[in-house]
Design a protein around this motif. Structure first.
Motif, short mmCIF file in Angstrom:
data_model
loop_
_atom_site.label_atom_id
_atom_site.label_comp_id
_atom_site.label_asym_id
_atom_site.label_seq_id
_atom_site.Cartn_x
_atom_site.Cartn_y
_atom_site.Cartn_z
N PRO A 178 -6.83 1.42 -0.95
CA PRO A 178 -5.92 0.96 -1.77
C PRO A 178 -6.53 0.14 -2.90
O PRO A 178 -7.37 -0.88 -2.40
CB PRO A 178 -4.95 0.38 -0.73
CG PRO A 178 -5.67 -0.18 0.23
CD PRO A 178 -6.74 0.96 0.58
N MET A 179 -6.02 0.14 -3.92
CA MET A 179 -6.62 -0.77 -5.08
C MET A 179 -5.60 -1.45 -6.13
O MET A 179 -5.20 -0.72 -7.09
CB MET A 179 -7.62 0.33 -6.09
CG MET A 179 -8.84 0.52 -5.56
SD MET A 179 -9.92 -0.65 -5.24
CE MET A 179 -9.91 -1.16 -3.50
N TRP B 178 0.83 -1.18 -0.05
CA TRP B 178 -0.01 -0.14 0.05
C TRP B 178 0.93 1.19 -0.07
O TRP B 178 1.69 1.67 0.97
CB TRP B 178 -0.80 0.01 1.08
CG TRP B 178 -1.74 1.22 1.51
CD1 TRP B 178 -2.10 2.10 0.26
CD2 TRP B 178 -2.55 1.52 2.74
NE1 TRP B 178 -3.09 3.02 0.89
CE2 TRP B 178 -3.30 2.62 2.11
CE3 TRP B 178 -2.58 1.09 3.74
CZ2 TRP B 178 -4.05 3.21 3.17
CZ3 TRP B 178 -3.33 1.72 4.75
CH2 TRP B 178 -4.04 2.78 4.52
N ARG B 179 0.77 1.83 -1.06
CA ARG B 179 1.54 3.30 -1.01
C ARG B 179 0.33 4.35 -1.40
O ARG B 179 -0.55 4.26 -2.03
CB ARG B 179 2.29 3.31 -2.21
CG ARG B 179 3.59 2.14 -2.15
CD ARG B 179 4.30 2.01 -3.34
NE ARG B 179 3.46 1.25 -4.35
CZ ARG B 179 3.91 1.25 -5.77
NH1 ARG B 179 4.97 1.81 -6.12
NH2 ARG B 179 3.05 0.57 -6.46
N HIS C 115 -4.24 8.93 -3.75
CA HIS C 115 -3.34 10.40 -3.55
C HIS C 115 -3.86 10.78 -2.07
O HIS C 115 -3.17 11.78 -1.63
CB HIS C 115 -3.67 11.56 -4.55
CG HIS C 115 -4.95 11.96 -4.59
ND1 HIS C 115 -5.93 11.37 -5.63
CD2 HIS C 115 -5.82 12.80 -4.08
CE1 HIS C 115 -7.01 11.79 -5.44
NE2 HIS C 115 -6.91 12.69 -4.65
N THR C 116 -4.59 10.14 -1.53
CA THR C 116 -5.24 10.67 -0.24
C THR C 116 -5.85 9.31 0.48
O THR C 116 -5.99 8.35 -0.10
CB THR C 116 -6.55 11.36 -0.33
OG1 THR C 116 -6.94 11.79 0.75
CG2 THR C 116 -7.62 11.27 -1.35
N LEU C 117 -5.91 9.40 1.92
CA LEU C 117 -6.24 8.21 2.75
C LEU C 117 -7.81 8.01 2.47
O LEU C 117 -8.30 6.95 2.77
CB LEU C 117 -5.82 8.49 4.09
CG LEU C 117 -4.51 8.20 4.54
CD1 LEU C 117 -4.38 8.57 5.92
CD2 LEU C 117 -3.81 7.05 4.10
N THR D 180 1.27 13.15 -5.54
CA THR D 180 1.62 14.08 -6.51
C THR D 180 0.44 14.08 -7.66
O THR D 180 0.09 14.81 -8.69
CB THR D 180 2.94 13.77 -7.57
OG1 THR D 180 2.71 12.43 -7.90
CG2 THR D 180 4.09 13.61 -6.39
N ARG D 181 -0.35 12.85 -7.18
CA ARG D 181 -1.55 12.51 -8.24
C ARG D 181 -1.20 12.35 -9.52
O ARG D 181 -2.11 12.45 -10.59
CB ARG D 181 -2.46 13.90 -8.14
CG ARG D 181 -3.21 14.25 -6.92
CD ARG D 181 -4.24 15.20 -6.80
NE ARG D 181 -4.82 15.32 -5.54
CZ ARG D 181 -5.90 15.92 -5.35
NH1 ARG D 181 -6.82 16.32 -6.36
NH2 ARG D 181 -6.36 16.36 -4.26
N GLU D 182 0.22 11.95 -9.94
CA GLU D 182 0.54 11.69 -11.31
C GLU D 182 0.33 10.21 -11.78
O GLU D 182 0.36 9.93 -13.06
CB GLU D 182 1.99 12.06 -11.39
CG GLU D 182 2.04 13.47 -11.29
CD GLU D 182 3.62 14.08 -11.25
OE1 GLU D 182 4.50 13.04 -11.43
OE2 GLU D 182 3.87 15.34 -11.26
#
Length: 241
Positions: free
Chosen positions: A102-103, A84-85, A96-98, A89-91
């Protein structure tokens, strides 16, 4: 010349529903999920397409969809080498947020391939169904189960399912037991920052419960403010080594 009588709204709706039912009967595969049939026929405005009837069924049953999606994820398990990371940066493809669960099956290195759901990783059959009711092994070209789409909406926008959560609690505040007021709010029982700090090494299917119904509650505004203040104080504490 005599004018044709103007149809009332009820007359127009009845005619549209009759036409929609005719189209639905013609297009629905045999067998068709019985629960979807019952739900479709009970609606004031009928869906004309089987796929839309399935989607409407799961939208109306978000808590059931949540249970099913998490069970399907359990069948898939955690992909080998996945962790899980968060990508602020949303790139990329990472959350990009909790607020987003996680997918792994949406990440390029773990894409499940054609005919499999990008949420749970399991095969997607006709109409986005999760089981092969037709026994021919035919997979859908879509990448989502209808149930998983409804579950995703619950996980990422739980306020949109407030009524279902309130009914589950019999319209009582989960913290105080008092009647839910008009301004009642959706809350995560275990805050997501604590999940990230303390639970992120858990297997992926187990993590999903923290975004799902087991970790969602409706509480009154004052109770929510007090809970948020306590959580903010907890986050401000220095962490141990």
């Amino acid at each position: 010349m005599s004018q044709r009588p103007r149809l009332t709204y009820a007359d127009r709706l009845a005619r549209e529903n009759a036409e929609a039912l005719e189209r639905l009967l013609a297009a629905a595969p045999d067998p068709f999920p019985a629960g979807v049939w019952r739900h479709a026929l009970a609606q004031r405005r009928l869906q004309a397409l089987p796929s839309r009837a399935v989607a409407a069924f799961w939208r109306a049953h978000p808590l059931r969809a949540d249970r099913l999606a998490r069970a399907l994820a359990q069948l898939s398990g955690t992909p080998e080498g996945w962790a899980w990371r968060i990508d602020r940066t949303r790139e990329g493809f990472l959350p990009h947020t909790l607020r987003l669960p996680p997918m792994p099956f949406r990440e390029p290195e773990h894409l499940p391939g054609p005919g499999r759901c990008q949420i749970c990783g399991q095969p997607v059959f006709r109409l986005g169904w999760h089981r092969d009711l037709w026994g021919d092994g035919r997979l859908s070209r879509g990448g989502w189960h209808g149930a998983c789409v409804a579950a995703w909406n619950l996980w990422t926008q739980p306020s949109g399912q407030a009524m279902a959560l309130k009914r589950r609690q019999r319209h009582r505040c989960a913290l105080t037991g008092k009647r839910l007021a008009r301004g009642a709010e959706i809350d995560h029982r275990v805050p997501l920052f604590r999940v990230w700090r303390e639970e992120r090494e858990r297997p992926w299917p187990e993590l999903l419960r923290y975004w799902g119904a087991p970790n969602l509650q409706v509480i009154n505004e004052a109770a929510h403010r007090a809970k948020c203040a306590a959580e903010a104080a907890e986050r401000a504490l220095p962490r141990g080594p």
